[in-house]
Design an enzyme around this catalytic site. Structure first.
Site, PDB file in Angstrom:
ATOM      1  N   LYS A  34       9.191 -14.565  23.156  1.00  0.00           N
ATOM      2  CA  LYS A  34       9.939 -15.104  22.025  1.00  0.00           C
ATOM      3  C   LYS A  34      10.962 -14.101  21.505  1.00  0.00           C
ATOM      4  CE  LYS A  34       8.937 -14.612  17.728  1.00  0.00           C
ATOM      5  NZ  LYS A  34       8.895 -14.674  16.250  1.00  0.00           N
ATOM      6  N   ASN A  35      10.516 -12.872  21.281  1.00  0.00           N
ATOM      7  CA  ASN A  35      11.394 -11.880  20.664  1.00  0.00           C
ATOM      8  C   ASN A  35      12.550 -11.477  21.564  1.00  0.00           C
ATOM      9  OD1 ASN A  35       9.914 -11.838  18.304  1.00  0.00           O
ATOM     10  ND2 ASN A  35       8.617 -10.146  18.951  1.00  0.00           N
ATOM     11  N   ARG A 104      14.312 -15.053  11.025  1.00  0.00           N
ATOM     12  CA  ARG A 104      14.864 -13.706  10.905  1.00  0.00           C
ATOM     13  C   ARG A 104      15.835 -13.385  12.032  1.00  0.00           C
ATOM     14  NH1 ARG A 104      14.708  -9.088   8.412  1.00  0.00           N
ATOM     15  NH2 ARG A 104      15.058  -7.175   9.581  1.00  0.00           N
ATOM     16  N   CYS A 128       8.791 -14.391   8.851  1.00  0.00           N
ATOM     17  CA  CYS A 128       7.488 -14.099   8.264  1.00  0.00           C
ATOM     18  C   CYS A 128       7.635 -13.186   7.051  1.00  0.00           C
ATOM     19  CB  CYS A 128       6.569 -13.431   9.293  1.00  0.00           C
ATOM     20  SG  CYS A 128       5.874 -14.556  10.502  1.00  0.00           S
ATOM     21  N   ASP A 320       2.642  -6.164  16.150  1.00  0.00           N
ATOM     22  CA  ASP A 320       2.401  -7.595  16.325  1.00  0.00           C
ATOM     23  C   ASP A 320       1.006  -7.902  16.866  1.00  0.00           C
ATOM     24  OD1 ASP A 320       4.827  -8.366  15.331  1.00  0.00           O
ATOM     25  OD2 ASP A 320       5.754  -8.798  17.266  1.00  0.00           O
ATOM     26  N   ILE A 342       4.126   0.240  10.411  1.00  0.00           N
ATOM     27  CA  ILE A 342       5.442  -0.370  10.598  1.00  0.00           C
ATOM     28  C   ILE A 342       5.843  -1.204   9.387  1.00  0.00           C
ATOM     29  CG2 ILE A 342       6.870  -1.791  12.113  1.00  0.00           C
ATOM     30  CD1 ILE A 342       5.854   0.780  13.413  1.00  0.00           C
TER      31      ILE A 342
END
Length: 433
Positions: A34-35, A104, A128, A320, A342
């Site tokens: 996805k990222n 985002r 998120c 994540d 993070i």
């Protein structure tokens, strides 16, 4: 645009019923990352020619990015896991707030728009709610390339002064190795005049994937995957065909942890093992036997014992996967210390795990987890994407049926998770009112 909003509203009402105590078996297939896919899609703005991406996951975030690109004049053609993007004639440089607000990754459009058109107007991003994720580094990098950038009323307006409307190569040193800033600057610099360098660059696999795509389009990017990236600007970028998105390392890690929490032997593929080195090491440390053959990872859990983790930029343990790993540690023998370095607000899942009988104590951004014999089913909510995955994993091992809300988050980042888990032997059913 309306379809994306309706899908999100529908998932707000849905629940996932997870029956605990069932082992998993067979093979779990990993979708495209996805990222990575979201950023590669925005790179289509850099060329007048068609970009064809394959191994695209089926996610609401992908639908949202498609809608954003269409609002800018990009022709989007989606067929199964392949998407063709043609930005021959852009109709605008300002994606609408109602689309950007929930995604985002929408902010990534500012780099390509600025690089190609010389101007862009992009609202500050959504996604998120896991703490401050500022775009200060992104903006500082764009300014170094010669852009004039203003932030007012939640909107970032950027332009290139002068008649050429072309950015100029520069030496950029990031204060922190931000993935988003690295990718934004990279896409802006690829069409700039001269050479740009990005020092202290993010080293994540998704950055490497973007650089590989840009090079396949005629860009000249070197060093991606290391702390120093060099970009020789080019006049134009061409299209490309059949470019495969890398496998999703976070989904793969989630599946490996699902196997561990259910104490089930399982094969997870396709995986690029070096993208998950830190995760694989921690799973081995806590009692799992892991065999790697090509792009297939076979995990055979033993007795799970507590280990400590600290989230770090790649190649460290990924933030994540902190929530799914915490769910696993709730069932481990002993005490584990989990430190989130993070994002400052990424421990909201602790309260939900406690509802299931987990023994967790918070000290700032650190969670001290005492393993328990078994979790108990409870109604819980996934407060963000990875927290939702953690609730599903906890439900797989809990006694009883766990009802998981917050599926709008889950659907943003996991491609048909319940179907994949069900095919592997889990009892997971979506309750649609």
């Amino acid at each position: 645009m309306m379809a994306v909003a309706e899908a999100s509203q529908e998932s707000l009402k849905q629940r996932l019923n997870v029956s605990g105590g069932n082992g998993l078996k067979g093979t779990l297939r990993v979708s495209g990352a996805k990222n990575s896919a979201l950023v590669l899609m925005t790179a289509s703005l850099l060329s007048e020619e068609t970009i064809e991406l394959t191994n695209i996951p089926s996610l609401t975030d992908i639908d949202g990015m498609s809608a954003i690109l269409e609002s800018l004049g990009v022709q989007v053609d989606r067929q199964s896991d392949c998407i063709r993007l043609t930005a021959a004639e852009l109709s605008g440089s300002a994606p609408p707030y109602e689309l950007v607000n929930s995604l985002r990754a929408s902010f990534f459009s500012i780099g390509p728009l600025l690089g190609r058109l010389g101007h862009a107007q992009v609202p500050l991003p959504g996604g998120c709610r896991i703490g401050a994720r500022p775009v200060v580094e992104h903006i500082r990098g764009l300014k170094a390339l010669g852009a004039v950038v203003n932030v007012e009323h939640g909107i970032v307006t950027a332009s290139v002064p002068g008649s050429k409307k072309r950015l100029t190569g520069a030496q950029i040193v990031l204060d922190c190795p931000s993935v988003g800033a690295t990718e934004t600057i990279l896409m802006a610099a690829v069409l700039a005049d001269g050479v740009s360098t990005i020092e202290n660059a993010a080293q994540e696999p998704e950055v490497q994937d973007l650089a590989n795509l840009l090079n396949s389009m005629g860009g000249q990017v070197s060093g991606a995957g290391g702390p120093l990236i060099t970009v020789q600007g080019v006049e134009r970028l061409r299209g490309c065909s059949n470019y495969p998105v890398i496998p999703d390392r976070i989904e793969a890690g989630t599946f490996l942890m699902a196997a561990a929490i259910t104490r089930s032997p399982l094969v997870v593929e396709p995986v690029i093992p070096e993208h998950l080195s830190a995760v694989i090491q921690k799973l081995r440390d806590c009692g799992c036997s892991i065999q790697i053959k090509g792009r297939a990872v076979t995990i055979t859990p033993g007795e799970i014992t507590a280990v400590d983790i600290t989230t770090q930029p790649f190649p460290g343990f990924p933030t994540d996967l902190q929530a799914p790993f915490m769910a696993l540690m709730c069932t481990a023998k002993g005490t584990s210390v989990i430190s989130e370095k993070i994002y400052e607000n990424r421990l909201q899942h602790v309260a939900e795990l406690q509802r299931m009988g987990a023994s967790i104590r918070l000290e700032g951004s650190t969670a001290i987890v005492e393993g328990v014999a078994q979790l108990s089913a409870a109604p819980v909510t996934g407060t963000d994407l990875r927290a939702a995955a953690a609730m599903v994993l906890a439900g797989l091992s809990a006694k009883g049926i766990t009802e998981v809300a917050g599926l709008k988050h889950l659907d943003r980042g996991y491609d048909d998770l319940e179907a994949k888990l069900s095919a592997a032997g889990a009892e997971v059913k979506r309750n649609i009112p």
